[in-house]
Each structure stands twice: as structure tokens, then as C-alpha cells.
Design a protein around this motif. Structure first.
Motif, PDB file in Angstrom:
ATOM      1  N   ALA A  48      -0.721  -4.451   3.952  1.00  0.00           N
ATOM      2  CA  ALA A  48       0.473  -4.893   4.688  1.00  0.00           C
ATOM      3  C   ALA A  48       1.239  -3.698   5.245  1.00  0.00           C
ATOM      4  N   VAL A  49       1.333  -2.638   4.472  1.00  0.00           N
ATOM      5  CA  VAL A  49       2.016  -1.432   4.944  1.00  0.00           C
ATOM      6  C   VAL A  49       1.233  -0.814   6.095  1.00  0.00           C
ATOM      7  N   ARG A  50      -0.069  -0.760   5.950  1.00  0.00           N
ATOM      8  CA  ARG A  50      -0.914  -0.224   7.016  1.00  0.00           C
ATOM      9  C   ARG A  50      -0.739  -1.035   8.299  1.00  0.00           C
ATOM     10  N   ALA A  51      -0.687  -2.359   8.159  1.00  0.00           N
ATOM     11  CA  ALA A  51      -0.504  -3.224   9.324  1.00  0.00           C
ATOM     12  C   ALA A  51       0.827  -2.932  10.009  1.00  0.00           C
ATOM     13  N   HIS A  52       1.877  -2.699   9.221  1.00  0.00           N
ATOM     14  CA  HIS A  52       3.179  -2.365   9.809  1.00  0.00           C
ATOM     15  C   HIS A  52       3.087  -1.062  10.593  1.00  0.00           C
TER      16      HIS A  52
END
Length: 193
Positions: free
Chosen positions: A130-134
Motif C-alpha cells: 500500500a505504501v509502495r502504491a502511494h
């Protein structure tokens, strides 16, 4: 009796209070350093309310990360709405990060909450994805804004993304927006014709 009933109806739903408590506690103490009992106490809800809204602590962490992402997107969209030039639209990303730094935090600013959480989560954890996607979305927003006036925006978007992330790391160490503002100035200089 009527005033007690109206106080209860004005109270936020348990899910909202749990997310607010998670945001405060996870940011202040870390994801692994914050137990479920702390979240429950801060939210002022029963343990059953937690599990009625989230299957597990991991589900709460995922919701917290998604909420942080939405908060930042709202800051960016507000900045973008007031940006009148292509350069200003690129710089709106930096401005939104500065706004995020200057939001209120119980124990002060200590860096990007998403990266702080990702650093605590094991490889393969959905929260890291999720952090990578952000972060990928932020680079995509830079690329989209650059595409308005740069022929091949990929390399410059990657460069600005790295500049932004480095400024956030240093900003977190110092507890101020100074490095984000400095990075914004460097980005502005790179965008001058």
C-alpha cells in the motif's frame, strides 16, 4: 435525558474513532509499538467494536495507511485546484507534502507516516504494498503534470520523486518543513526554461 441522547448521536461512529486513534498512536508510537488495547483506549470503544470493524490489527493498519493516502490526496487536490500554470501544478505535489508536514501531530512531525509504517512491516506485508502504491501514485501525478510541458516526463518525474522523498526523510529528522521547501525550490529551478 435529551442532552445525553444528543451527545451520543453527535459522537463519531466507532470505525471513525478507531481510525483516528490508529492514526494518532501508530504515528506517535509506531505500528509494532502500539497494541490493540492502546487503540481501543484512545478511541474510547469496546474491544468488540474494534473487531466488528476490522478483522485484525493488520486490517486496521491497512485502513490507517489507506486513510493517510486519502488525506494526502485531499491536500494535493486542494493545491492543484489553485495552481494556474503547468509548473505550479508540478509544485503542488511539493506543496501538499509541506502541508502534510505542517499538519498537527501529537508529538510533532517525525517523517512520512507511510514510510515509518513500511519500515516496521515485514517484506511481503500488504501494508508495504500500500505504501509502495502511494509513492508510485505520487510519481505518477508528477509525471502527469510534467506531461503538459515536457516531452518525455518519465526521467524528470523519477528525479523529482527522489528529490521529494529525500526531502521528506530529512524533514522527518529535523521535524520541520524546511527540507521540503528547499526541495520545492530545487524542483522549481529544474523546471525553469
Amino acid at each position: 435525558m435529551a442532552s445525553a441522547a444528543s451527545a451520543v448521536t453527535k459522537r463519531k461512529p466507532a470505525r471513525d474513532r478507531l481510525l483516528q486513534a490508529a492514526a494518532e498512536e501508530f504515528y506517535a508510537q509506531g505500528v509494532t509499538g502500539t497494541g490493540i488495547d492502546t487503540i481501543i483506549a484512545t478511541a474510547g470503544v469496546a474491544k468488540k467494536s474494534l473487531y466488528n470493524n476490522f478483522d485484525s490489527k493488520d486490517a486496521l493498519v491497512a485502513a490507517y495507511l489507506e486513510e493517510r493516502h486519502r488525506e494526502w490526496l485531499a491536500l494535493f487536490e486542494a493545491r492543484l485546484a489553485n495552481a494556474e500554470t503547468p509548473t505550479a501544478r508540478v509544485l503542488a505535489v511539493f506543496d501538499a507534502y509541506a502541508d502534510h508536514v505542517n499538519s498537527e501531530y501529537r508529538d510533532g512531525w517525525r517523517g512520512c507516516g507511510l514510510l515509518n509504517a513500511a519500515a516496521e512491516l515485514p517484506v511481503g506485508h500488504p501494508g508495504r504494498a500500500a505504501v509502495r502504491a502511494h509513492k508510485d501514485e505520487v510519481e505518477g501525478l508528477l509525471r502527469a503534470q510534467l506531461a503538459e510541458f515536457v516531452e518525455a516526463p518519465e526521467a524528470l518525474a523519477a528525479h523529482l520523486s527522489l528529490l521529494l522523498e529525500g526531502s521528506m526523510a530529512k524533514s522527518g529528522l529535523e521535524g520541520t518543513d524546511a527540507w521540503v521547501l528547499r526541495a520545492r525550490g530545487l524542483a522549481e529551478a529544474l523546471l525553469r526554461p
